[in-house]
Design a protein around this motif. Sequence first.
Motif, short mmCIF file in Angstrom:
data_model
loop_
_atom_site.label_atom_id
_atom_site.label_comp_id
_atom_site.label_asym_id
_atom_site.label_seq_id
_atom_site.Cartn_x
_atom_site.Cartn_y
_atom_site.Cartn_z
N ARG A 375 133.83 83.78 2.29
CA ARG A 375 132.63 84.18 3.03
C ARG A 375 132.76 83.74 4.49
O ARG A 375 132.41 84.49 5.41
N THR A 376 133.30 82.55 4.70
CA THR A 376 133.49 82.04 6.06
C THR A 376 134.44 82.93 6.84
O THR A 376 134.17 83.30 7.99
N LEU A 377 135.55 83.26 6.23
CA LEU A 377 136.53 84.15 6.86
C LEU A 377 135.86 85.47 7.25
O LEU A 377 136.03 85.96 8.38
N PHE A 378 135.11 86.03 6.33
CA PHE A 378 134.48 87.33 6.56
C PHE A 378 133.45 87.25 7.69
O PHE A 378 133.42 88.09 8.59
N LEU A 379 132.61 86.21 7.66
CA LEU A 379 131.60 86.06 8.70
C LEU A 379 132.21 85.87 10.08
O LEU A 379 131.70 86.38 11.08
N ARG A 380 133.32 85.12 10.15
CA ARG A 380 134.00 84.92 11.43
C ARG A 380 134.43 86.25 12.03
O ARG A 380 134.26 86.52 13.22
N ARG A 381 135.00 87.10 11.21
CA ARG A 381 135.47 88.39 11.70
C ARG A 381 134.29 89.29 12.12
O ARG A 381 134.38 90.02 13.11
N LEU A 382 133.19 89.24 11.36
CA LEU A 382 132.03 90.04 11.73
C LEU A 382 131.48 89.58 13.07
O LEU A 382 131.18 90.41 13.95
N LEU A 383 131.32 88.28 13.24
CA LEU A 383 130.78 87.76 14.49
C LEU A 383 131.66 88.14 15.67
O LEU A 383 131.17 88.55 16.73
N ALA A 384 132.96 88.02 15.50
CA ALA A 384 133.88 88.37 16.58
C ALA A 384 133.79 89.85 16.94
O ALA A 384 134.04 90.23 18.09
N GLY A 385 133.38 90.67 15.97
CA GLY A 385 133.23 92.09 16.22
C GLY A 385 131.84 92.51 16.64
O GLY A 385 131.56 93.70 16.79
N GLY A 386 130.95 91.52 16.83
CA GLY A 386 129.61 91.84 17.28
C GLY A 386 128.65 92.25 16.19
O GLY A 386 127.72 93.03 16.43
N VAL A 387 128.85 91.72 14.99
CA VAL A 387 127.95 92.00 13.87
C VAL A 387 127.45 90.67 13.31
O VAL A 387 128.24 89.83 12.88
N LEU A 388 126.15 90.47 13.35
CA LEU A 388 125.52 89.26 12.82
C LEU A 388 124.90 89.62 11.48
O LEU A 388 123.87 90.29 11.42
N ALA A 389 125.57 89.21 10.39
CA ALA A 389 125.20 89.75 9.09
C ALA A 389 125.35 88.72 7.98
O ALA A 389 126.34 88.75 7.23
N PRO A 390 124.38 87.82 7.82
CA PRO A 390 124.40 86.97 6.63
C PRO A 390 124.17 87.77 5.36
O PRO A 390 124.43 87.29 4.26
N SER A 391 123.66 88.98 5.52
CA SER A 391 123.51 89.95 4.44
C SER A 391 123.71 91.32 5.07
O SER A 391 124.00 91.42 6.26
N PHE A 392 123.55 92.36 4.28
CA PHE A 392 123.58 93.72 4.82
C PHE A 392 122.19 94.37 4.69
O PHE A 392 122.07 95.59 4.53
N VAL A 393 121.15 93.56 4.79
CA VAL A 393 119.78 94.07 4.70
C VAL A 393 119.45 94.81 6.00
O VAL A 393 119.48 94.23 7.08
N VAL A 394 119.10 96.08 5.88
CA VAL A 394 118.92 96.94 7.05
C VAL A 394 117.50 96.87 7.59
O VAL A 394 116.55 96.52 6.87
N SER A 395 117.36 97.21 8.85
CA SER A 395 116.05 97.50 9.45
C SER A 395 116.04 98.96 9.85
O SER A 395 117.09 99.58 10.04
N SER A 396 114.84 99.51 10.02
CA SER A 396 114.74 100.93 10.35
C SER A 396 115.15 101.22 11.78
O SER A 396 115.29 102.38 12.17
N ALA A 397 115.37 100.16 12.59
CA ALA A 397 115.79 100.35 13.98
C ALA A 397 117.27 100.69 14.10
O ALA A 397 117.73 101.14 15.16
N LEU A 398 118.04 100.46 13.06
CA LEU A 398 119.45 100.85 13.07
C LEU A 398 119.59 102.35 13.19
O LEU A 398 118.74 103.11 12.72
N ASP A 399 120.67 102.79 13.82
CA ASP A 399 120.98 104.22 13.83
C ASP A 399 122.38 104.44 13.26
O ASP A 399 123.08 103.48 12.89
N ASP A 400 122.77 105.69 13.18
CA ASP A 400 124.07 106.01 12.57
C ASP A 400 125.22 105.37 13.33
O ASP A 400 126.22 104.93 12.73
N ALA A 401 125.10 105.28 14.65
CA ALA A 401 126.16 104.66 15.45
C ALA A 401 126.29 103.18 15.11
O ALA A 401 127.42 102.64 15.05
N ASP A 402 125.16 102.50 14.88
CA ASP A 402 125.21 101.09 14.48
C ASP A 402 125.92 100.93 13.14
O ASP A 402 126.74 100.02 12.95
N ILE A 403 125.58 101.80 12.21
CA ILE A 403 126.21 101.72 10.89
C ILE A 403 127.70 101.98 11.00
O ILE A 403 128.52 101.25 10.41
N ASP A 404 128.08 103.00 11.75
CA ASP A 404 129.50 103.33 11.90
C ASP A 404 130.26 102.18 12.55
O ASP A 404 131.38 101.85 12.14
#
Length: 443
Positions: A375-404
């Motif tokens: 989990r630590t390895l995965f979170l490090r890579r997400l953060l470095a890529g500009g994704v803050l995601a302790p979960s993948f719980v979405v908000s309605s403000a996301l758009d298709d570009a954010d998901i992609d």
Amino acid sequence: MTEETEEFSLPRSRQANERLHALIPGGAHTYAKGDDQYPENLAPVISHGHGAHVWDVDGNRYIEYGSGLRSVSLGHAHPRVLEAVRREIDRGGNFVRPSIVEVGAAERFLATVPTAEMVKFAKNGSDVTTAAVRLARAVTGRPRVAVCGDHPFFSVDDWFIGTTPMSAGIPATTTELTVTFPYGDLAATEELLTRYRDEVACLILEPAGHTEPPPGYLAGLRELADRHGCVLVFDEMITGLRWSEAGAQGLYGVVPDLSTFGKALGNGFAVSALAGRRELMEWGGLRHSGDRVFLLSTTHGAETHSLAAATAVQTTYVEEGITARLHSLGERLAAGVREVASATGVGDHLVVRGRASNLVFATLDENGQPSQEYRTLFLRRLLAGGVLAPSFVVSSALDDADIDRTVDVVAQACAVYRKALDAADPTPWLAGRPVKPVFRRLV
């Protein structure tokens, strides 16, 4: 950004975290926000947010998931919510008598959740779940509380926290009155109710979690509660609005005696709700002839701006089809993550679970066991890529570009995940201690 995350650093966030720990026990006001939940020295301290994006004090922008611990489901600074809040702020926020705003908020809630007949508002989830337990004990005259042992959290109060590894300071005599039952197992629950015949005041559970309730399960619980004379309580903190506008009870068609709502209800503003049958709720009121029950009494529970926020949130959900949008975004994200995980050979190790509107992920090691290191390895890579995601719980403000973009970052993380699996050792990719579970006995 190169493959090695050591080039990604957060010096200002690190300094801010030191200041937080010096002044605030744990460095945060919710344990789930603690920097122990993030890779060492990579716990961003947030400057501001808008929509589905947040910025840290180092100037980095992230696509954010699980916003506000799942409470910000419309995105940060949502215009309809802010408009409602601003309208009330200039009119005073708290009075010596009820405000007319309380009437409108209650009417809006009961129209959104028609399975309830009365509602009382508070500030956080623990207030209302504990009120539900207190009311159930008063109505039934019974001491014990039966909680679903498969669900992680119900309250900060002693009746629940005493059952967790963080039970320091809670008398055993309190904890002994809380018993557990397994989710999805009606036979085991009936055995529990029979063993403690006429002692269990209520059954309290999240009506759904990472899996759908088995066919007939919730209806079976309803029948068990009726037959054994106990109160059925649905904790809809997470399922409320995300499963349907009326929560899980509205989706599955099983009506609890009492239910509790929070999280998405205020889109980040502090508001929660205890709702239920009039016959029970009136025990906490003035229109009955029995002993008074101290149900809920909160100085700030009726702050006008928070109730205005809740009213605007519910109106937005109903008028704009937000629940359906959350499911659509979640389905797109889950499909993308599963596709890239499979393509990089980690589909059996990075596992996406849950309803599309409430996705979480599990990180499994080379033996298929849950792993904080991976989990630590995965979170490090997400953060470095500009994704803050302790979960993948979405908000309605996301758009298709954010998901992609998120899926692209996950793909990069999965490539590193595969290398660590091949080495049977994620340590070289951790750059520090692994993240830790919230509920643990030792610091």
